[in-house]
Design an enzyme around this catalytic site. Structure first.
Site, PDB file in Angstrom:
ATOM      1  N   SER A  82       0.837  -1.197   0.000  1.00  0.00           N
ATOM      2  CA  SER A  82       0.000   0.000   0.000  1.00  0.00           C
ATOM      3  C   SER A  82       0.880   1.258   0.000  1.00  0.00           C
ATOM      4  CB  SER A  82      -0.961  -0.047   1.195  1.00  0.00           C
ATOM      5  OG  SER A  82      -2.013   0.863   1.018  1.00  0.00           O
ATOM      6  N   PHE A 143     -11.248   3.109   7.720  1.00  0.00           N
ATOM      7  CA  PHE A 143     -10.250   2.843   6.678  1.00  0.00           C
ATOM      8  C   PHE A 143      -9.905   1.353   6.634  1.00  0.00           C
ATOM      9  CE2 PHE A 143      -5.979   2.850   4.761  1.00  0.00           C
ATOM     10  CZ  PHE A 143      -6.225   3.633   3.645  1.00  0.00           C
ATOM     11  N   ASP A 207      -9.873  -5.869  -4.333  1.00  0.00           N
ATOM     12  CA  ASP A 207      -9.351  -4.623  -3.762  1.00  0.00           C
ATOM     13  C   ASP A 207     -10.063  -3.408  -4.356  1.00  0.00           C
ATOM     14  OD1 ASP A 207      -7.825  -2.647  -2.589  1.00  0.00           O
ATOM     15  OD2 ASP A 207      -5.901  -3.452  -3.235  1.00  0.00           O
ATOM     16  N   HIS A 237      -7.316  -5.892  -0.083  1.00  0.00           N
ATOM     17  CA  HIS A 237      -6.162  -4.989  -0.055  1.00  0.00           C
ATOM     18  C   HIS A 237      -4.948  -5.548   0.701  1.00  0.00           C
ATOM     19  CE1 HIS A 237      -4.309  -1.148  -0.762  1.00  0.00           C
ATOM     20  NE2 HIS A 237      -4.106  -0.941   0.531  1.00  0.00           N
TER      21      HIS A 237
END
Length: 259
Positions: A82, A143, A207, A237
């Site tokens: 990420s 998040f 994702d 993710h």
């Protein structure tokens, strides 16, 4: 300034440097450390402001790039997830001679959506920045929830992320806000052509943060002959959390092919 903390596990001849994502720390890799430390020497980085480097106050993208590059062993392989993948990509561009491989996990050279470029809408990132200031904990939880949309192991993986976040001293608002600014503003797409080391990109097909439709675009931008893309089915993710054994198998195979 306090010395930069750097955890080393394993004793293999190949050095892997792991860079975590936004909001977390190097404990995010614990699932796969047990497996990979049998084969490689693992260098586990806590980014400035996170984990054991919580007092290390250096937030600029270029400075973080420099710190990790200078601390990394020569001819090591970078693995970034990420936000960490964006940093790892930049390191391989700025310090092309120092590293012999690049593994990018659920990451993008530009996280923000642009014309003809899939990504996170700018207003969503702006909204996160605003909410972070007003409701720190709920924004972080939100998040984490987004990262596992659509996966069967949703609740287990979210719990793991929350445990990692709340187990150590929380990163400051400034640290998290600076990270969001990097995700929102950094765009290094035009520099991918300068990456001349074997590259593996791993994606989760579910994702929503880094959609798999960026793959053909990145292939054109980084036109290098050893540039492998792998999509893990039913992963989102953080594929190393949901599919640790498959993830490690992919990494071992990639390194064996060119090492």
């Amino acid at each position: 300034m306090k010395p930069f903390f750097w955890r080393i596990i394993g004793s293999g001849s190949v050095n892997l440097v792991f860079i975590h994502g936004w909001g977390l720390n190097s404990c995010i890799w614990n699932n796969i450390i047990i497996i990979l430390s049998n084969y490689f020497k693992l260098h586990l980085v806590d980014l400035p402001g996170y984990g054991k480097n919580i007092l290390y106050k250096e937030y600029s993208f270029s400075k973080i790039t420099e710190i990790i590059a200078c601390k990394s062993p020569k001819k090591s392989i970078l693995i970034g997830w990420s936000l960490g993948g964006l940093i790892a990509t930049n390191i391989s561009i700025v310090y092309p001679e120092k590293f012999k491989g690049l593994i990018i996990v659920s990451s993008s050279p530009c996280f923000c959506e642009k014309k003809d470029w899939p990504g996170i809408k700018k207003e969503i990132l702006n909204n996160f920045s605003f909410q972070l200031k007003n409701d720190f904990h709920n924004t972080v939880k939100k998040f984490f929830n987004i990262q596992f949309l659509g996966t069967k192991k949703n609740n287990n993986e979210i719990k793991k992320l929350k445990n990692i976040f709340f187990r150590q001293k929380e990163p400051s608002y400034k640290t998290l806000s600076s990270g969001l600014k990097i995700l929102k503003n950094i765009d290094i797409r035009n520099y991918l052509k300068y990456i001349k080391i074997p590259t593996l990109r791993i994606y989760g097909n579910l994702d929503v943060i880094v959609p798999v439709k960026i793959i053909p675009i990145i292939k054109k931008l980084q036109n290098f002959n050893i540039n492998k893309n792998i999509i893990i089915p039913s992963a989102s993710h953080a594929p190393f959390l949901s599919h640790p054994f498959l993830f490690c198998k992919i990494i071992k195979y990639f390194i064996k092919k060119f090492n």
